[in-house]
Design an enzyme around this catalytic site. Structure first.
Site, short mmCIF file in Angstrom:
data_model
loop_
_atom_site.label_atom_id
_atom_site.label_comp_id
_atom_site.label_asym_id
_atom_site.label_seq_id
_atom_site.Cartn_x
_atom_site.Cartn_y
_atom_site.Cartn_z
N ASP A 209 0.90 -1.19 0.17
CA ASP A 209 0.02 -0.07 -0.02
C ASP A 209 0.77 1.09 0.05
OD1 ASP A 209 -2.99 0.69 0.29
OD2 ASP A 209 -1.85 1.99 2.07
N TYR A 342 -2.43 11.27 2.57
CA TYR A 342 -2.91 11.32 1.30
C TYR A 342 -2.78 13.05 0.85
CZ TYR A 342 -5.23 6.94 1.43
OH TYR A 342 -5.54 5.26 1.36
N HIS A 397 -5.12 -7.42 -1.49
CA HIS A 397 -4.10 -6.39 -1.32
C HIS A 397 -3.16 -6.25 -0.38
CE1 HIS A 397 -3.06 -2.11 -2.02
NE2 HIS A 397 -2.94 -1.86 -0.99
#
Length: 420
Positions: A209, A342, A397
């Site tokens: 990630d 982010y 993931h």
């Protein structure tokens, strides 16, 4: 430049710590004040459970979007909420967590929380594991024990690891990142931790990630120290179907299925990314004291980004693991600070595959079938010294939870290229 589609996914889980070698509580200080750390969040649990029990959900699904067509389904959320309120025990989970070797230190005025488990093998390879969102250090707990054990690579070389698992700034027990903080800054303080704090002159890294942005920064910036890097994602924009076709890349049926899943994500799964990149305070403050809201927001990612067989061997991605992870976010009050990564790194995933990392250190890549991102070998090898590219039919993931044995096996291949 802003990312035009989502690139970060995650999950959280734990396994029993009873078989983890503690190797004592002593670590090398080398100028850093490293202290043992014990988790104690029990005083916040009653408030969390009170909110969970009092949260009112609709009696029935809205007919316009039944099931999971518009995110997490009402039935799934109700089931999770029921288990959280009636059978989940943070006190039991906290006792398990405290069986691991936790530490904190201060680097550049930031508190850095990390786990450190040393192998009994004298030539163990130092390894830092970097997580992403909505994950945490929890997602690597199922693999620590196996990685520290003496084993062999596919070619028969002995291999074992000293494992370090830090919490990213703003996650769990690490300080929230300051203004203008970037993944490069995180790489810098993690390098300080590994070299000055723990005394490792050379080390390897593995990541999932958003952790891939940090690991790649370590790989290209500290190239005399980082002598091997393993990725399940690379911090470069995945190709669209049109770009793959334009490059005349021939895909196997399994690879085509992965590309199709990626294109579905491009079309339907990017809303969370835009919100967290452009308006993190809005969603962060809205959910900061809303545990069921965090469960809905994070839980939708857990269910959408994992292997459909989640919870069946070798996967440990059960609903219980989901509750454990969301509880950690809520009880550490880190939901808001976690998503700042982010907004602070809108261009963390790059466009230019021609800019190869300035290092000769070996790079390894593992692809998992239900990871909603996909990179063909031809593009992975453009960004580093690729020596291993493997694909796995089982897993999603975060393979530390989706397929722990495969992740361990692939990381052990570092032993084939590591020079003592």
């Amino acid at each position: 430049m802003y990312l035009s589609y989502p690139l970060v996914f995650g999950f959280v889980a734990l396994s029993s710590a009873s078989s983890i070698p503690h190797a004592g509580r002593d670590v090398s200080h080398n100028g850093l004040d490293i202290q043992p750390f014990t988790i104690d969040l029990t005083d916040r649990v009653p408030h969390m459970l009170d909110l969970v029990k009092k949260t009112q959900l609709p009696a029935t699904e809205e007919p316009a979007f039944p099931g999971d067509q518009a995110g997490i389904s009402l039935a799934t959320l109700k089931s999770l909420r029921h288990d959280w309120a009636n059978s989940f025990s943070w006190e039991k989970e906290q006792a398990i967590l405290n069986g691991y070797n936790h530490f904190t230190t201060t680097i550049e005025n930031l508190t850095v929380h990390f786990l450190h488990h040393k192998s009994s093998q004298p030539n163990a390879i130092p390894l830092i594991l970097n997580h992403g969102w909505p994950g945490s250090f929890l997602e690597f707990l199922p693999v620590i024990d196996q990685l520290t054990k003496k084993a062999k690579t596919s070619t028969g070389r002995p291999v074992a690891f000293d494992v370090v698992v830090p919490s990213l700034p703003g996650y769990a027990f690490s300080s929230a990142p300051p203004k203008n903080w970037t993944a490069a800054g995180t790489a810098r303080i993690f390098h300080t931790l590994m070299t000055q704090g723990l005394g490792y002159e050379r080390y390897a890294t593995s990541s999932t990630d958003l952790g891939s942005v940090v690991s790649y920064s370590l790989y290209e910036t500290y190239n005399t120290s980082v002598r091997a890097a393993h990725f399940t994602m690379i911090p470069f924009y995945p190709l669209t179907a049109e770009q793959v076709a334009a490059q005349n890349i021939t895909l196997s049926p399994a690879e085509q299925a992965q590309l199709d899943r990626w294109m579905e994500m491009v079309a339907t799964g990017n809303a969370y990314y835009y919100v967290q990149t452009t308006k993190p305070n809005t969603i962060g403050l809205a959910l900061q004291d809303n545990p069921v809201g965090q469960l809905a927001w994070i839980g939708e990612k857990f269910t959408a980004w994992s292997d459909p067989r989640a919870g069946t061997g070798p996967s440990v991605l059960t609903h219980h693991e989901m509750l454990r992870g969301v509880s950690l976010y809520y009880l550490t009050r880190s939901f808001l600070s976690s998503i700042y990564m982010y907004a602070q790194n809108p261009d963390g995933f790059r466009l230019d595959y021609a800019r190869r990392a300035a290092t000769d250190a070996p790079m390894l890549f593992s692809g998992f079938a239900y990871n909603p991102t996909f990179w063909p070998r031809q593009f992975v090898e453009r960004v580093g010294n690729l020596v291993l590219y493997k694909s796995h039919e089982f897993g999603g993931h975060f393979p530390g939870l989706d397929n722990p044995p495969a992740l361990v096996s692939d990381i052990r291949e570092i032993g084939n290229v590591w020079v003592q």
